[in-house]
Design a protein around this motif. Structure first.
Motif, PDB file in Angstrom:
ATOM      1  N   ALA A 159       0.699  -1.062   0.012  1.00 28.76           N
ATOM      2  CA  ALA A 159       0.118   0.015  -0.046  1.00 28.76           C
ATOM      3  C   ALA A 159       0.821   1.188  -0.069  1.00 28.76           C
ATOM      4  N   MET A 160       2.103   1.165   0.914  1.00 27.21           N
ATOM      5  CA  MET A 160       2.731   2.482   0.871  1.00 27.21           C
ATOM      6  C   MET A 160       3.599   2.613  -0.424  1.00 27.21           C
ATOM      7  N   ALA A 161       3.877   1.505  -1.095  1.00 23.44           N
ATOM      8  CA  ALA A 161       4.545   1.757  -2.634  1.00 23.44           C
ATOM      9  C   ALA A 161       3.470   2.169  -3.510  1.00 23.44           C
ATOM     10  N   ALA A 162       2.237   1.765  -3.471  1.00 23.70           N
ATOM     11  CA  ALA A 162       1.292   2.126  -4.293  1.00 23.70           C
ATOM     12  C   ALA A 162       0.983   3.687  -4.123  1.00 23.70           C
ATOM     13  N   ALA A 163       1.207   4.063  -2.827  1.00 14.49           N
ATOM     14  CA  ALA A 163       0.779   5.414  -2.504  1.00 14.49           C
ATOM     15  C   ALA A 163       1.674   6.237  -2.991  1.00 14.49           C
ATOM     16  N   LEU A 177      11.677   2.225  -1.377  1.00 17.45           N
ATOM     17  CA  LEU A 177      11.369   3.267  -0.363  1.00 17.45           C
ATOM     18  C   LEU A 177      10.590   2.665   0.638  1.00 17.45           C
ATOM     19  N   ALA A 178       9.311   1.889   0.355  1.00 14.35           N
ATOM     20  CA  ALA A 178       8.390   1.356   1.113  1.00 14.35           C
ATOM     21  C   ALA A 178       8.921   0.064   2.016  1.00 14.35           C
ATOM     22  N   GLN A 182       1.894   9.337  -6.209  1.00 14.22           N
ATOM     23  CA  GLN A 182       2.373  10.716  -6.053  1.00 14.22           C
ATOM     24  C   GLN A 182       3.658  11.062  -7.053  1.00 14.22           C
ATOM     25  N   GLY A 183       3.935  10.114  -8.004  1.00  9.09           N
ATOM     26  CA  GLY A 183       4.698  10.401  -9.103  1.00  9.09           C
ATOM     27  C   GLY A 183       6.028   9.555  -8.896  1.00  9.09           C
TER      28      GLY A 183
END
Length: 273
Positions: free
Chosen positions: A188-192, A206-207, A196-197
């Motif tokens: 979910a963090m990666a998709a978010a 990063l996630a 955001q680009g």
């Protein structure tokens, strides 16, 4: 751990999939002689078969009086697999079960009420020696038996003793299923981040690193509450505060996890009958 009695009398491992294999690797790595282990596994991996050359007994006759038998088959296979060990029930052999949803009463029905049985709930980080396992014994387990089970389970991570079998439903939903929640959080963090680009690979990197690093920080903080660690990275009026306002709102992450763990615990109770 000291494998003295286990080395002398032997250990039976019923099922050697991911979790059973992780435990076996831990025991052998800690010094348990391969010849002391009898593995019953209908679909052995090449790695398991390779251990036969070192003395491990694969799908061989059961030892006459093993010190311990570890039940590592899937719960749905327990009904067919457990009767193979019924002759070892009665008190001489300690049984350790990691099968979710299989109660002490169900195990005693096959092995006999005088059989010392420890029921345990590990989780998948055990495959890299970073699991946590909750355990408790039935009335036939003495202090030495519980210590032996704890030592064997410590080969794949931390252990905690609990006082009531009823706690295992919540533990199954919290720590047993918990790694899946963390993996979903990473997704979910990666998709978010992508939304955001960010490039997909960068967002995933990063996630994943953020969750791993935060977990290590929480572990290194010892008894410091997670709420304090959260407060330490949250500046008033800052970016973290803005994000947490969404996550902590009614119906947000806290409520979602509460509902998720409740659903998992309910399902665990259903599976246990």
């Amino acid at each position: 751990m000291d494998f003295g009695e286990v080395s002398r009398r032997g250990l039976v491992l019923l099922g050697c999939g991911k979790m059973g294999g992780a435990m076996l690797d831990g025991w052998l790595g800690d010094g348990l002689p391969p010849a002391a282990v009898t593995v019953l596994e209908p679909r052995p991996s090449p790695a398991l078969e390779a251990r036969v050359a070192a003395g491990l007994r694969l799908n061989a006759d059961l030892p006459a009086d093993p010190a311990v038998a570890v039940l590592a088959v899937k719960p749905q296979m327990m009904g067919d697999a457990l009767p193979r060990l019924a002759a070892l029930g009665g008190g001489g052999t300690l049984f350790v079960s990691i099968a979710a949803g299989t109660t002490l009463a169900a195990l005693e029905a096959v092995l006999g009420t005088g059989t010392p049985i420890v029921r345990a709930m590990p989780n998948t980080p055990a495959s890299i020696g970073r699991g946590i396992t909750a355990l408790l014994g039935n009335a036939a387990v003495d202090a030495a038996g519980l210590a032996l089970a704890e030592g064997l389970l410590a080969a794949v991570g931390r252990t905690v003793r609990i006082g009531s079998e009823s706690e295992l439903d919540a533990i199954t939903a919290l720590s047993g299923s918990g790694p899946a929640y963390v993996f979903l959080l990473i997704e979910a963090m990666a998709a978010a981040g992508e939304a955001q680009g960010l490039a997909p690979e960068l967002a995933r990197t990063l996630a994943r690193a953020t969750v791993v690093g935060a977990g290590a920080l929480a572990e290194s903080a010892g008894a410091t509450p997670a709420a304090q660690l959260r407060a330490d990275v949250t500046s008033p009026g800052g970016t973290t505060a803005a994000a947490l306002e969404v996550l902590m709102a009614p119906g947000g992450l806290t409520d979602l996890l509460s509902r998720a763990v409740a659903a998992g615990a309910a399902r665990s109770r259903e599976l246990a009958g």
